[in-house]
Design a protein around this motif. Sequence first.
Motif, short mmCIF file in Angstrom:
data_model
loop_
_atom_site.label_atom_id
_atom_site.label_comp_id
_atom_site.label_asym_id
_atom_site.label_seq_id
_atom_site.Cartn_x
_atom_site.Cartn_y
_atom_site.Cartn_z
N UNK A 124 0.84 -1.20 0.00
CA UNK A 124 0.00 0.00 0.00
C UNK A 124 0.88 1.25 0.00
N UNK A 125 1.95 1.22 0.82
CA UNK A 125 2.85 2.37 0.90
C UNK A 125 3.49 2.70 -0.44
N UNK A 126 3.81 1.66 -1.20
CA UNK A 126 4.46 1.90 -2.49
C UNK A 126 3.58 2.76 -3.39
N UNK A 127 2.25 2.55 -3.27
CA UNK A 127 1.34 3.38 -4.06
C UNK A 127 1.09 4.72 -3.39
N UNK A 128 0.90 4.68 -2.07
CA UNK A 128 0.55 5.91 -1.36
C UNK A 128 1.66 6.96 -1.46
N UNK A 129 2.92 6.51 -1.45
CA UNK A 129 4.04 7.46 -1.49
C UNK A 129 4.43 7.83 -2.92
N UNK A 130 3.80 7.19 -3.90
CA UNK A 130 4.13 7.48 -5.29
C UNK A 130 5.39 6.78 -5.76
N UNK A 131 5.93 5.87 -4.93
CA UNK A 131 7.16 5.18 -5.32
C UNK A 131 6.92 4.25 -6.51
N UNK A 132 5.70 3.70 -6.58
CA UNK A 132 5.40 2.79 -7.68
C UNK A 132 5.28 3.55 -9.00
N UNK A 133 4.54 4.67 -8.97
CA UNK A 133 4.38 5.42 -10.22
C UNK A 133 5.70 6.04 -10.65
N UNK A 134 6.60 6.30 -9.67
CA UNK A 134 7.90 6.88 -10.01
C UNK A 134 8.73 5.96 -10.90
N UNK A 135 8.51 4.66 -10.80
CA UNK A 135 9.25 3.75 -11.68
C UNK A 135 8.33 3.22 -12.78
N UNK A 136 7.23 3.90 -13.01
CA UNK A 136 6.39 3.59 -14.16
C UNK A 136 5.48 2.39 -13.97
N UNK A 137 5.20 2.01 -12.71
CA UNK A 137 4.28 0.91 -12.47
C UNK A 137 2.90 1.49 -12.20
N UNK A 138 1.92 1.06 -12.98
CA UNK A 138 0.59 1.65 -12.91
C UNK A 138 -0.25 0.99 -11.83
N UNK A 139 -1.49 1.48 -11.68
CA UNK A 139 -2.41 0.88 -10.70
C UNK A 139 -3.28 -0.19 -11.34
N UNK A 140 -3.00 -0.56 -12.58
CA UNK A 140 -3.76 -1.63 -13.22
C UNK A 140 -3.49 -2.94 -12.48
N UNK A 141 -4.27 -3.97 -12.79
CA UNK A 141 -4.07 -5.25 -12.11
C UNK A 141 -2.66 -5.78 -12.36
N UNK A 142 -2.14 -5.55 -13.57
CA UNK A 142 -0.80 -6.02 -13.89
C UNK A 142 0.24 -5.30 -13.05
N UNK A 143 0.10 -3.96 -12.96
CA UNK A 143 1.04 -3.18 -12.17
C UNK A 143 0.96 -3.54 -10.70
N UNK A 144 -0.26 -3.69 -10.19
CA UNK A 144 -0.45 -4.04 -8.79
C UNK A 144 0.18 -5.39 -8.48
#
Lengths: 161, 564
Positions: free
Chosen positions: B436-456
């Motif tokens: 959850x933190x990876x998304x909440x802090x924007x760390x996931x989107x920073x490396x180009x991982x989306x919130x789609x099921x694949x990215x999650x």
Amino acid sequence: MSIKNEVKRNYGPALKLAIISMILCGLVFPLAVTGFAQVLLRDQANGSVAHLSGNNGRAVGSYLIAQNFSQPFFFHSRNVTLSASGVDPDITVEDALFQTQRISLVTNITQSELYSLVSQNVERTLRVFGDPYVNVVRMNLALIQAYQSIYQKLDPALFSQ
Amino acid sequence: MIQPGDFLTLLLILSTAIILGRLLAPHITSVFTSAPSRIDRVLSPIENRIYRLLDVDPTRGMGWREYFLSAMIVNIFQMSLAFTIFVFQNILPLNPQGFPGLNLDLAFMQVISFATNTNLQHYNGEGCTNPPNCYPVSSMLGLSYLSQMTAVQFLQFTSAATGLCVAVAMVRGFISRSQNLGNFYTDFVRSLTRLFFPLCFVAALIFVGLGVPQTIGGYQTVQTVEGTTQTILVGPVASLVSIMQIGTNGGGYYGANSAYPFQNPNPASDIFQILLMLLIPTSLCFVFGQLLGKRREARPIIIGAYALFAIDLLLAFIPRYALGQGIEVRFGGFFSTLWTVVTTAVTTGSVNASLAGMHPLVILSAFMGMLIQSTPGGKGVGLMYMVMYIIITVFIVGLMSGRTPEYLGMKINARDVKIVMVAFLIHPIIILIPTVLAYATGAASAIGVSTSSTGFTRIFYEFTSAASNSGSDFLGTAGNTPFFNISTALVMLIGRFAPIGLLLALAGSMINRKRSTEIGLRTDSITFTIVLVGSILLLVVLTFFPFLALGPVLEFFQKRVNGF
């Protein structure tokens, strides 16, 4: 005994064990394996280097690593961006047989001769496990070996060096 | 669906693994009971010399706390040594390619990754980003030969040995009339000299015979058949592959791991690696019964583990497999799918194909292996988790039947149940919160991982892999950011040492506990095994279902609609 005493008692042996285990696991073991491998299995230990026309010719790569073949008279590797390693050296038997058509057109080697050359170079572990496949580097070197004079004409640079 | 020929291959491989595991078990048992053996003549003088150097008494038994502390301190020193090697590899010898030292956060994450038996890799060992030519070799994230040997292989050996030792120490707590958990130094040294070194040495030479390189002579540059320049990336690979599989570590010499032909040249080497991964975790199920002196008690463990493993396999082989994208020709769909299930079932985490090309059900199966962690699980810790599940099950069954829960004749009290529940809950906490933190802090989107099921799925997979100390990953070098390096490092540390500490504490409290002679609940029966498997599935599925639903399950249904 208190935690403090237990730590005090153990940090000396622990530091020495860390150093000893590093020497044994990180140096003695891999170097011992290297020594044995270099003596007993020299060829594989150094990367299964492929040579043109037997072991006397120049080194042209490794049998285990894909290389670019773009000339129409060679078997082409699979588009390696499709593979996980990016250096997949193999293609399916169907792919190899399909490519004989193009090679035959350019080299005037009959397709049936090419078919038999492919079938001689099909790899299949233990004959039961997995689907058969063809190694492209091995296949092309076999092709050059079998039709030296043709390939000498097609690619004069091949045997220079 | 699985084809008949492949099904036979599968049965052959699994039965071979079980037979080899059973054959190896008496030897492992003798390593830890110090039973006299013919190899004493050769090995005892060497071991005694090490004990003298360490200045320890090899026969002095330790309580659970001292055993755990000494394991921790040894591990901390080992990590510090490896950290130094990683950071200063540029000025140390055996660096023919001239790779620079690793960044501090990457080096920090990597030593924890290897010392916790996880082997998540955010670097690119061979240092090539432009295959197949790899000329010039240009990556900043390559490892020198010295790093591969004295940091990676070194920690792969020691983390495997540590896991094995603490598992055996835990079992000792359950043996009737045992006074202590044993001596960590003795266990550690003997597991290396008598088990890992001989096994790995033979395996490494077999790997070389199958085509895996073993040299420190540097990369070779050649002109290819068509005249382009190509670098052949050789190194001390076979010695690393032997311990990475036998030790269920999973960290490869190359970035592509066992998909890279030098690390896994053909189906024979592939099958050999699958067998090596399964060998010791399987064997330990039998060792458990032998150490206890109650061989029947090994039954629910081995049968339970393999039943859960079979469920994973069933799930993964529902979809049709084929030679798709991200799969190597020499392995095809079958061996790639099989590998993915095995490597997560024993939490090794090596890969022989790209996970990105895998069917969502295969990914789901991989998740199950890493969430359960004892199918049969990683070296040593898989067994510890199984004992944890057994105690939870005994407790549940006790509640249902209204009897006092007992295991091996010992009453299970409230403190025991609290300990195992905490040990169980650590896993979801350190997976779900960081995801959850990876998304909440924007760390996931920073490396180009989306919130789609694949990215999650990728982010969820990364932390599941870290927490279970498995190490297969979806992020690769993309994960080399301070957030992912530090968060996964912490998750790996807690995921490794917290349950070990707790379960050793549990074992410590079992020493000298009264044993009733009357037969209470039978834990060696088939009925109990079925209840055990059911409880494990129920616990794990209930805990993780919402996250699995957002990841691979959703992906499965989306692809069902849009086509695979």
